[in-house]
Write an enzyme that holds these catalytic residues in place. Structure first.
Site, PDB file in Angstrom:
ATOM      1  N   TYR A 292       9.656  34.179  54.305  1.00  0.00           N
ATOM      2  CA  TYR A 292      11.092  34.401  54.272  1.00  0.00           C
ATOM      3  C   TYR A 292      11.520  35.284  55.443  1.00  0.00           C
ATOM      4  CZ  TYR A 292      10.374  32.818  49.442  1.00  0.00           C
ATOM      5  OH  TYR A 292      10.001  32.107  48.321  1.00  0.00           O
TER       6      TYR A 292
ATOM      7  N   GLY B 117      19.369  25.697  40.534  1.00  0.00           N
ATOM      8  CA  GLY B 117      19.553  24.542  41.409  1.00  0.00           C
ATOM      9  C   GLY B 117      20.110  24.935  42.773  1.00  0.00           C
TER      10      GLY B 117
END
Length: 330
Positions: free
Chosen positions: A62, A211
């Site tokens: 990341y 999601g």
């Protein structure tokens, strides 16, 4: 805050029932989910700790690297009682990924780098971020187990592994958790993968439980996203898949209305209802969304609620493009 236990070996790993996915806190780098501000991100982590959240998830990927540095800055002086998870998989040329390497040598390199960036002596939960098909999982787990013996890692975990890989890994060393995508609109782990975890006493950590923000109900089209947002590439956000996927969001909203809750709280409560061995890690970068997600364990869904969600039908579109899908369930 309520708490759960990941894994069964040596009493497992006690964590808050909701963790914090720190990836969206990337201010600039390889994965962008809208604008993030370092000061707000750090305040978000501090307030999460104050609310009793103990489980924080990052990875060297990341940024790369910068997200671990941010988390390390935020937890300085607050380390006690926290569970810090990070991951390895890639090899690097500076900040450019050059490939996946599951060798013990790469696990050690990544572990030592993560410890420095996080400013801690031990990684509580160390994941192989993606399985390397060219290195036997037994070899990878053996190398990670050496890091446990040396006290650099407390618990070993996998991410996006297939059922056979999970079983083989567990024969080498106890595996505390599997992290894979799981949500109302992504249920592919149900069945063989989740069963392999339960057969081997492995907890499950769903990433992208909302999601990638879609289930929260604030995104109705790609026009609602910044131009550089990673989700413009997501197959489930496209014109041909969006109408069906919005039916799922609308069903969640119906349930949320019954309880005076948010869509996000319903989506997280749905996951928590799938088993006591499940600990979702919604991605956050602001205090307001963190507070909302932190309240999800207090919401109990009814059988009618679950039926309403199921009646919306399945999800349209793959969760990744072809290249991304080739790296999961290995």
């Amino acid at each position: 805050m309520k708490y759960r236990t990941l894994g069964t070996h040596d009493g497992g790993l006690k964590v808050s029932a909701i963790g914090i996915g720190c990836m969206p806190m990337i201010r600039e780098g390889n994965i962008n989910y809208g604008h993030a501000d370092d000061d707000e991100s750090i305040k978000t982590i501090h307030e999460a700790v104050d609310l009793g959240l103990t489980f924080f998830d990052t990875a060297e990927m990341y940024g790369p690297f910068s997200n671990e540095e941010l988390v390390g800055q935020a937890i300085k002086g607050k380390r006690e009682g926290l569970v810090i998870a990070t991951k390895f998989a890639m090899t690097w040329d500076g900040t450019k990924p050059t490939g996946i390497d599951g060798s013990p040598e790469n696990a050690r390199r990544a572990c030592e780098g993560s410890l420095k960036r996080l400013g801690i002596d031990t990684i509580d939960l160390f994941y192989q971020h993606r399985v390397d098909p060219n290195v036997p999982i037994e070899e990878t787990i053996g190398g990670m187990a050496e890091l446990v013996k040396e006290g650099k890692v407390r618990h070993i975990a996998l991410s996006e592994a297939g059922a056979d890989t999970i079983r083989r890994a567990a024969r080498v060393h106890p595996i505390t958790a599997l992290q894979s995508e799981y949500s109302i609109w992504e249920r592919d782990v149900e069945g063989e993968i989740l069963q392999a975890c339960r057969d081997n006493g492995i907890g499950f950590v769903p990433y992208s439980p909302l999601g990638r923000g879609f289930l929260a109900g604030t995104i109705r089209s790609l026009d609602d996203l910044p131009a550089d947002d990673w989700r413009h590439n997501d197959p489930r956000y496209q014109a041909d898949t969006l109408p069906q996927n919005l039916k799922i969001v609308d069903a969640i909203a119906e349930v949320a209305g019954r309880h005076g809750a948010s869509n996000a709280q319903v989506a997280l409560a749905w996951l928590l209802a799938q088993g006591d061995d499940i600990v979702p890690i919604p991605g956050v970068k602001r205090r307001v969304t963190m507070r909302d997600s932190a309240a999800a364990p207090d919401l109990t869904l009814t059988a009618d609620d679950l039926a309403t969600i199921d009646a919306a039908g399945g999800t349209a579109g793959a969760r990744y493009n072809a290249a991304g899908m080739a790296r999961v369930k290995l």
